[in-house]
Design a protein around this motif. Sequence first.
Motif, PDB file in Angstrom:
ATOM      1  N   TYR A 135       8.063  -0.409  -2.837  1.00 55.42           N
ATOM      2  CA  TYR A 135       7.668  -1.163  -1.499  1.00 55.42           C
ATOM      3  C   TYR A 135       6.677  -0.074  -0.802  1.00 55.42           C
ATOM      4  O   TYR A 135       5.654  -0.619  -0.462  1.00 55.42           O
ATOM      5  CB  TYR A 135       9.044  -1.192  -0.558  1.00 55.42           C
ATOM      6  N   VAL A 136       6.794   1.128  -0.895  1.00 53.70           N
ATOM      7  CA  VAL A 136       6.073   2.010  -0.136  1.00 53.70           C
ATOM      8  C   VAL A 136       4.436   2.065  -1.096  1.00 53.70           C
ATOM      9  O   VAL A 136       3.387   1.892  -0.603  1.00 53.70           O
ATOM     10  CB  VAL A 136       6.284   3.692  -0.435  1.00 53.70           C
ATOM     11  N   MET A 137       4.640   1.911  -2.422  1.00 52.23           N
ATOM     12  CA  MET A 137       3.283   1.807  -3.107  1.00 52.23           C
ATOM     13  C   MET A 137       2.524   0.517  -2.752  1.00 52.23           C
ATOM     14  O   MET A 137       1.288   0.347  -2.706  1.00 52.23           O
ATOM     15  CB  MET A 137       3.667   1.760  -4.795  1.00 52.23           C
ATOM     16  N   TYR A 138       3.469  -0.667  -2.480  1.00 50.77           N
ATOM     17  CA  TYR A 138       2.659  -1.962  -2.258  1.00 50.77           C
ATOM     18  C   TYR A 138       1.928  -1.683  -0.775  1.00 50.77           C
ATOM     19  O   TYR A 138       1.034  -2.047  -0.517  1.00 50.77           O
ATOM     20  CB  TYR A 138       3.823  -3.042  -2.060  1.00 50.77           C
ATOM     21  N   VAL A 139       2.883  -1.122   0.169  1.00 45.45           N
ATOM     22  CA  VAL A 139       2.238  -1.288   1.495  1.00 45.45           C
ATOM     23  C   VAL A 139       0.965  -0.120   1.719  1.00 45.45           C
ATOM     24  O   VAL A 139      -0.069  -0.414   2.130  1.00 45.45           O
ATOM     25  CB  VAL A 139       3.505  -0.341   2.584  1.00 45.45           C
ATOM     26  N   GLU A 140       1.165   0.881   0.702  1.00 46.65           N
ATOM     27  CA  GLU A 140       0.049   1.930   1.081  1.00 46.65           C
ATOM     28  C   GLU A 140      -1.101   1.429   0.011  1.00 46.65           C
ATOM     29  O   GLU A 140      -2.353   1.891   0.177  1.00 46.65           O
ATOM     30  CB  GLU A 140       0.478   3.347   0.642  1.00 46.65           C
ATOM     31  N   LYS A 141      -0.933   0.829  -0.874  1.00 46.05           N
ATOM     32  CA  LYS A 141      -1.972   0.060  -1.731  1.00 46.05           C
ATOM     33  C   LYS A 141      -2.873  -0.688  -0.822  1.00 46.05           C
ATOM     34  O   LYS A 141      -3.944  -0.854  -0.677  1.00 46.05           O
ATOM     35  CB  LYS A 141      -1.583  -0.594  -2.932  1.00 46.05           C
ATOM     36  N   LYS A 142      -1.988  -1.435   0.161  1.00 38.86           N
ATOM     37  CA  LYS A 142      -2.883  -2.451   0.887  1.00 38.86           C
ATOM     38  C   LYS A 142      -3.797  -1.574   2.141  1.00 38.86           C
ATOM     39  O   LYS A 142      -4.740  -1.996   2.640  1.00 38.86           O
ATOM     40  CB  LYS A 142      -1.843  -3.627   1.682  1.00 38.86           C
ATOM     41  N   LYS A 143      -3.145  -0.403   2.418  1.00 43.18           N
ATOM     42  CA  LYS A 143      -3.793   0.258   3.233  1.00 43.18           C
ATOM     43  C   LYS A 143      -4.774   1.207   3.054  1.00 43.18           C
ATOM     44  O   LYS A 143      -5.854   1.320   3.583  1.00 43.18           O
ATOM     45  CB  LYS A 143      -2.759   1.222   4.046  1.00 43.18           C
ATOM     46  N   TYR A 144      -4.663   1.808   1.675  1.00 44.39           N
ATOM     47  CA  TYR A 144      -5.413   2.998   1.421  1.00 44.39           C
ATOM     48  C   TYR A 144      -6.090   2.545   0.179  1.00 44.39           C
ATOM     49  O   TYR A 144      -6.862   3.258  -0.304  1.00 44.39           O
ATOM     50  CB  TYR A 144      -4.698   4.177   1.180  1.00 44.39           C
ATOM     51  N   GLY A 145      -5.665   1.384  -0.892  1.00 44.09           N
ATOM     52  CA  GLY A 145      -5.867   1.194  -2.151  1.00 44.09           C
ATOM     53  C   GLY A 145      -5.140   1.756  -3.258  1.00 44.09           C
ATOM     54  O   GLY A 145      -4.140   2.540  -2.613  1.00 44.09           O
ATOM     55  N   TRP A 146      -5.427   1.407  -4.441  1.00 42.74           N
ATOM     56  CA  TRP A 146      -4.661   2.290  -5.528  1.00 42.74           C
ATOM     57  C   TRP A 146      -4.885   3.785  -5.610  1.00 42.74           C
ATOM     58  O   TRP A 146      -6.000   4.179  -5.312  1.00 42.74           O
ATOM     59  CB  TRP A 146      -4.982   1.503  -6.745  1.00 42.74           C
ATOM     60  N   LEU A 147      -3.853   4.479  -5.841  1.00 44.50           N
ATOM     61  CA  LEU A 147      -3.769   5.886  -6.041  1.00 44.50           C
ATOM     62  C   LEU A 147      -4.317   6.509  -5.210  1.00 44.50           C
ATOM     63  O   LEU A 147      -5.322   7.451  -5.368  1.00 44.50           O
ATOM     64  CB  LEU A 147      -4.451   5.989  -7.564  1.00 44.50           C
TER      65      LEU A 147
END
Length: 254
Positions: free
Chosen positions: A133-145
């Motif tokens: 879930y954190v990966m999904y939220v931060e991907k939307k916010k900052y992008g992948w990796l």
Amino acid sequence: VELEFVVLLNVKMGWPGVTNNPLTIFPNIAYIAFPILPYELFMWLPIVLAYYAEKPTEKITLPRLITFITYFGGIYGGLVHYVALLSVLSGIPHLDEDHGICTALPPPTDGPWCELLTMHILLAVPMGTYFLYVMYVEKKKYGWLSWEGDNEKVAFFFRAGLVFTTLGISGELPYFGQFAKVGGDTFDGTGVYAGTTWADWYEGRGYIEFISYMSWLLCGLYFLAKAAYHKKAAHMVSGMDSCSEKNAAGDVNM
């Protein structure tokens, strides 16, 4: 009558096998995948992360460490253990070496291995799901990796602490159960993931996995303590800044 498919690549006790229950495919996936997990490297992983968290470099920065531990928690703690969870469900209502996950990862010695291995999975999956879930939220916010948040040390140490403490204590549970039953004879067996494995080099190396999980547990507790320390330090700095601003405002009013 369940339809059994005989697997030709039969080593030692053989593959778990597949029945007309579609979930029985997952113990076979576990049979293939889990014996090749690099526990010799895993035991050093939190130590390396702890070093670079204190001494980051131009290439190994805290944001990159945060990204790594987040994805590790999501992929290994989540996706990998989803396979294990489905393997458990394939044997329900039984939790023994003839059903479910223990057909792929059988007890190395006599003891409550299968029940506590299931507990390990049930603890790992929620933690891994949280990181997905954190990966999904931060991907939307900052992008992948990528990670660009505040309080880098608090973020890293908390996430690393959550990952390694959860996987460490839950990974040791099956061993603790074996110790309670057979004591030091626990390591006389084939070792974790080796009872039916095709990976011959894991034969008799249960102590490797045990040491690896113990490393994760101890380092996980260290990471959580560091997270608490840095959070408290950040709170104190914030409080001092607030007091300074109030004092400055008071001087202006005077």
